[in-house]
Enzyme design. Structure first.
Site, PDB file in Angstrom:
ATOM      1  N   THR A   9       0.874  -1.179   0.000  1.00  0.00           N
ATOM      2  CA  THR A   9       0.000   0.000   0.000  1.00  0.00           C
ATOM      3  C   THR A   9       0.906   1.223   0.000  1.00  0.00           C
ATOM      4  O   THR A   9       2.031   1.163   0.501  1.00  0.00           O
ATOM      5  CB  THR A   9      -0.896   0.053   1.245  1.00  0.00           C
ATOM      6  OG1 THR A   9      -0.059   0.125   2.381  1.00  0.00           O
ATOM      7  CG2 THR A   9      -1.792  -1.158   1.344  1.00  0.00           C
ATOM      8  N   GLU A  44      -5.735  -4.182   0.617  1.00  0.00           N
ATOM      9  CA  GLU A  44      -5.892  -5.226   1.636  1.00  0.00           C
ATOM     10  C   GLU A  44      -7.071  -6.154   1.364  1.00  0.00           C
ATOM     11  O   GLU A  44      -7.254  -7.160   2.032  1.00  0.00           O
ATOM     12  CB  GLU A  44      -6.098  -4.579   3.014  1.00  0.00           C
ATOM     13  CG  GLU A  44      -4.852  -3.952   3.618  1.00  0.00           C
ATOM     14  CD  GLU A  44      -4.624  -2.520   3.204  1.00  0.00           C
ATOM     15  OE1 GLU A  44      -5.155  -2.092   2.149  1.00  0.00           O
ATOM     16  OE2 GLU A  44      -3.912  -1.804   3.934  1.00  0.00           O
ATOM     17  N   LYS A  65     -13.352  16.974  12.528  1.00  0.00           N
ATOM     18  CA  LYS A  65     -14.003  16.872  13.841  1.00  0.00           C
ATOM     19  C   LYS A  65     -14.312  18.266  14.359  1.00  0.00           C
ATOM     20  O   LYS A  65     -13.432  18.972  14.816  1.00  0.00           O
ATOM     21  CB  LYS A  65     -13.117  16.079  14.799  1.00  0.00           C
ATOM     22  CG  LYS A  65     -13.010  14.643  14.321  1.00  0.00           C
ATOM     23  CD  LYS A  65     -12.224  13.739  15.225  1.00  0.00           C
ATOM     24  CE  LYS A  65     -12.279  12.327  14.669  1.00  0.00           C
ATOM     25  NZ  LYS A  65     -10.983  11.693  14.506  1.00  0.00           N
ATOM     26  N   TRP A 107     -18.708  14.799  13.578  1.00  0.00           N
ATOM     27  CA  TRP A 107     -17.903  14.529  12.387  1.00  0.00           C
ATOM     28  C   TRP A 107     -18.539  15.140  11.141  1.00  0.00           C
ATOM     29  O   TRP A 107     -19.742  15.016  10.922  1.00  0.00           O
ATOM     30  CB  TRP A 107     -17.775  13.022  12.168  1.00  0.00           C
ATOM     31  CG  TRP A 107     -16.900  12.337  13.163  1.00  0.00           C
ATOM     32  CD1 TRP A 107     -16.293  12.901  14.267  1.00  0.00           C
ATOM     33  CD2 TRP A 107     -16.526  10.960  13.165  1.00  0.00           C
ATOM     34  NE1 TRP A 107     -15.568  11.962  14.941  1.00  0.00           N
ATOM     35  CE2 TRP A 107     -15.697  10.759  14.305  1.00  0.00           C
ATOM     36  CE3 TRP A 107     -16.792   9.875  12.335  1.00  0.00           C
ATOM     37  CZ2 TRP A 107     -15.142   9.507  14.606  1.00  0.00           C
ATOM     38  CZ3 TRP A 107     -16.247   8.636  12.640  1.00  0.00           C
ATOM     39  CH2 TRP A 107     -15.424   8.459  13.756  1.00  0.00           C
TER      40      TRP A 107
HETATM   41  P1  ADP Z   1      -3.478   3.150  -1.549  1.00  0.00           P
HETATM   42  O1  ADP Z   1      -3.916   3.235  -0.106  1.00  0.00           O
HETATM   43  O2  ADP Z   1      -2.199   2.444  -1.758  1.00  0.00           O
HETATM   44  O3  ADP Z   1      -3.646   4.424  -2.290  1.00  0.00           O
HETATM   45  P2  ADP Z   1      -5.793   1.513  -1.993  1.00  0.00           P
HETATM   46  O4  ADP Z   1      -6.459   1.257  -3.283  1.00  0.00           O
HETATM   47  O5  ADP Z   1      -5.518   0.355  -1.154  1.00  0.00           O
HETATM   48  O6  ADP Z   1      -4.492   2.235  -2.350  1.00  0.00           O
HETATM   49  O7  ADP Z   1      -6.651   2.576  -1.195  1.00  0.00           O
HETATM   50  C1  ADP Z   1      -7.803   2.167  -0.539  1.00  0.00           C
HETATM   51  C2  ADP Z   1      -8.599   3.339  -0.050  1.00  0.00           C
HETATM   52  O8  ADP Z   1      -9.076   4.123  -1.137  1.00  0.00           O
HETATM   53  C3  ADP Z   1      -9.861   2.944   0.676  1.00  0.00           C
HETATM   54  O9  ADP Z   1      -9.613   2.577   1.998  1.00  0.00           O
HETATM   55  C4  ADP Z   1     -10.692   4.199   0.550  1.00  0.00           C
HETATM   56  O10 ADP Z   1     -10.333   5.168   1.491  1.00  0.00           O
HETATM   57  C5  ADP Z   1     -10.318   4.713  -0.819  1.00  0.00           C
HETATM   58  N1  ADP Z   1     -11.338   4.325  -1.797  1.00  0.00           N
HETATM   59  C6  ADP Z   1     -11.305   3.322  -2.677  1.00  0.00           C
HETATM   60  N2  ADP Z   1     -12.411   3.304  -3.442  1.00  0.00           N
HETATM   61  C7  ADP Z   1     -13.197   4.319  -3.017  1.00  0.00           C
HETATM   62  C8  ADP Z   1     -14.486   4.819  -3.393  1.00  0.00           C
HETATM   63  N3  ADP Z   1     -15.182   4.290  -4.376  1.00  0.00           N
HETATM   64  N4  ADP Z   1     -14.960   5.869  -2.701  1.00  0.00           N
HETATM   65  C9  ADP Z   1     -14.251   6.426  -1.704  1.00  0.00           C
HETATM   66  N5  ADP Z   1     -13.043   6.017  -1.322  1.00  0.00           N
HETATM   67  C10 ADP Z   1     -12.511   4.972  -1.958  1.00  0.00           C
END
Ligand code: ADP
Length: 542
Positions: free
Chosen positions: A185, A330, A439, A444
């Protein structure tokens, strides 16, 4: 009593075997790095993957070894994944958009023995090679004629290397829980963390995700994965397309609106998958040129929140069905998709766009819950926000090579770091990352909701909302916007536009126009950087 059915391990090479036997002539078309369009098919992809496996084995690569791939989406990259996993080795996807220091860090952490890469990244690797002592060989995805002179250790052109194998080889056999892929990640804070997929998790995830209410793959589909193989396991498309015989159209390194449009038209693409930033470029291109996609039926959009305005543009102006997906590295990586359930079939107009703006519902194999900070489950009422936690056959139970104590809760759920609501129909909506939520006075505010609203304003191209310190409320929202070309942002006009569409106390305290909003290596808004930029900013209300 145990059942009397066969053990048939869920191994990745069975996917390409199936593709070759049932969908052998189905095409894999790529925009090659050398330039021209390249055409192959699943029968040949399998045949060459088998040679990759044979050739790697001859180089001494064995079960459990990590082989890095640092490359764009092309047929060669696809073949390499099947070849690597076919002998029980592990593809480690490296994201070239990471900082060079991070690339060095993850490649050393993964202890990659071999690197397979594109011509594009040879200079980058040459600059890093001294700090990658464990790498024994660099294989460049090209032929002898295009191979550059390079001092990279044991460098060889892929086609020359592959020509040394005759394909008289069998996939090796091992447990389906064997590791298959490693993807770090991006780790906006701290070191990147390695997610280690297994053969079983990849196969099950691809099967489950392809159902009609999620990606909906079939042998009649022609799919453009704009999402790179190096980002979040390619949303599993490297497995699910061959599994279901969908044609793959690989864009190589040209991801601008004009290049994607041209490829989608030429290859009669029916479905494309990518992050909102990419689709913004495509939309802008179509709007400017007055062009329409003639074969695309569905867009899969995810990776960050798909703005409502984008869903509206695709659905209303172009008649394309938007499927909004959510997930994370993940989770292999997809967790939910936004098809319309039977009980909502009558939803239309703005309400339908609202529904599609949610991140959808969990498909089979993904369990979800939202909890408060103490871990207590919260109601599915569409209003209560909580920490989003997940469990399933393709969800991580620990990061590679680190202490994972306490990663899962008492019920075995993984905390996604996202904050969400879930409604009575099971639709989840991300309201924020837990670290980005604003916050204000103990309550929130969702930065994502505000951003989605702001990009609906006709002068706004992109928006980001961050919390800024406030003496009375702890934090208040600041809206940062990039104006559309040739437009000027009027603060009061933008705020007026948002009025009435959100609770009064959610209204940003100020609006700041900037030329550019910073993005992370995976195309997301870099809030950390943005918060740094505005760290000494004083709100007019403070
Ligand atoms: P990295 O963290 O390496 O950029 P990831 O693809 O694992 O790549 O990131 C995952 C995160 O991206 C999720 O936990 C979320 O916060 C965000 N995310 C993914 N898809 C969406 C979506 N459709 N809407 C909002 N947030 C999203």
């Amino acid at each position: 009593m145990l059942g009397l059915m066969q053990d048939w391990p869920l191994l990745i090479h069975r996917v390409i075997d199936h593709a070759a036997s049932q969908f052998g002539p189905r095409e894999v078309v790529s925009r090659s790095i050398e330039g021209p369009i390249h055409r192959t098919d699943y029968a040949r992809v399998r045949e060459r993957s088998l040679r990759v496996a044979q050739r790697l084995a001859r180089d001494g690569v064995v079960n459990g070894d990590r082989v890095a791939t640092l490359a764009w989406n092309t047929w060669r990259h696809l073949e390499s994944w099947y070849g690597i996993t076919g002998i029980g080795a592990i593809y480690h996807t490296v994201n070239p958009r990471l900082f060079p220091e991070q690339i060095v860090w993850i490649m050393n952490h993964a202890e990659d023995r071999v690197v397979m890469t594109d011509l594009t990244f040879v200079p980058l690797l040459e600059a890093l090679a001294d700090r990658l002592p464990k790498v024994e060989r660099y294989i460049v995805f090209t032929d002898g004629a295009h191979m550059p002179a390079t001092k990279l250790r044991n460098a060889v052109a892929y086609e020359d290397w592959l020509a040394e194998a005759d394909g008289d080889f069998r996939w090796t056999s091992f447990d389906e829980k064997t590791a298959a892929g490693l993807c770090y990640t991006s780790g906006t804070t701290g070191n990147p963390k390695g997610v280690l997929y297994s053969h079983r998790s990849n196969v099950l995830h691809s099967m489950s995700l392809s159902n009609a209410d999620a990606f909906g793959l079939s042998s009649r589909a022609s799919i453009l994965p704009v999402v790179p193989l190096f980002h979040a396991n390619s949303w599993s498309l490297a497995f699910s397309c061959p599994m279901y015989g969908a044609k793959m159209v690989m864009p190589g390194m040209r991801l601008d609106g004009a290049s994607l449009f041209e490829l989608m038209e030429a290859e009669k693409v029916t479905m494309a998958a990518g992050v909102p930033t990419v689709w913004l470029m495509l939309l802008q291109y179509m709007q400017k040129e007055g062009k329409r996609l003639s074969t695309v039926e569905r867009m899969l959009i995810g990776g960050s929140a798909c703005p409502r305005a984008m869903i509206e543009a695709f659905e209303r102006d172009y008649g394309i069905d938007v499927v909004h997906a959510w997930g994370m590295t993940e989770m292999s990586p997809v967790g939910s998709c936004g098809a319309v359930k039977a009980q909502l079939a009558d939803v239309a107009g703005d309400a339908l766009i609202d529904l599609k703006a949610k991140q959808g519902f969990a498909f089979f194999g993904v369990e979800m819950k939202i909890t408060d900070d103490a871990g207590k489950s919260l109601p599915w009422d569409g209003k209560t926000f909580g920490r989003l936690k997940v469990a399933g056959f393709a969800v991580t139970k620990g990061y590679y090579g680190v202490d994972n104590a306490g990663l899962l809760d008492d019920e075995g759920f993984f905390d996604t770091g996202d904050v969400a609501t879930i409604d009575a129909n099971g639709y989840m909506q991300i309201t924020d990352r837990s670290k980005d939520v604003i916050k204000s006075g103990g309550e929130w505010i969702s930065s994502i909701d505000l951003e989605n609203l702001a990009v609906g304003h006709p002068d706004v191209a992109e928006a980001a909302v961050i919390g800024v310190a406030h003496p009375r409320w702890d934090e208040r929202p600041l809206l940062v916007v990039v104006p559309k070309e040739g437009r000027v942002i009027q603060r009061d006009d933008v705020l007026k536009f948002m009025e009435g569409k959100i609770a009064k106390w959610w209204m940003p305290d100020d609006v700041q126009a900037v030329a550019e909003i910073p993005h992370t290596a995976t195309g997301k808004i870099n809030k950390l950087k943005l918060r740094e930029t505005f760290s000494s900013y004083k709100l007019p209300t403070a």
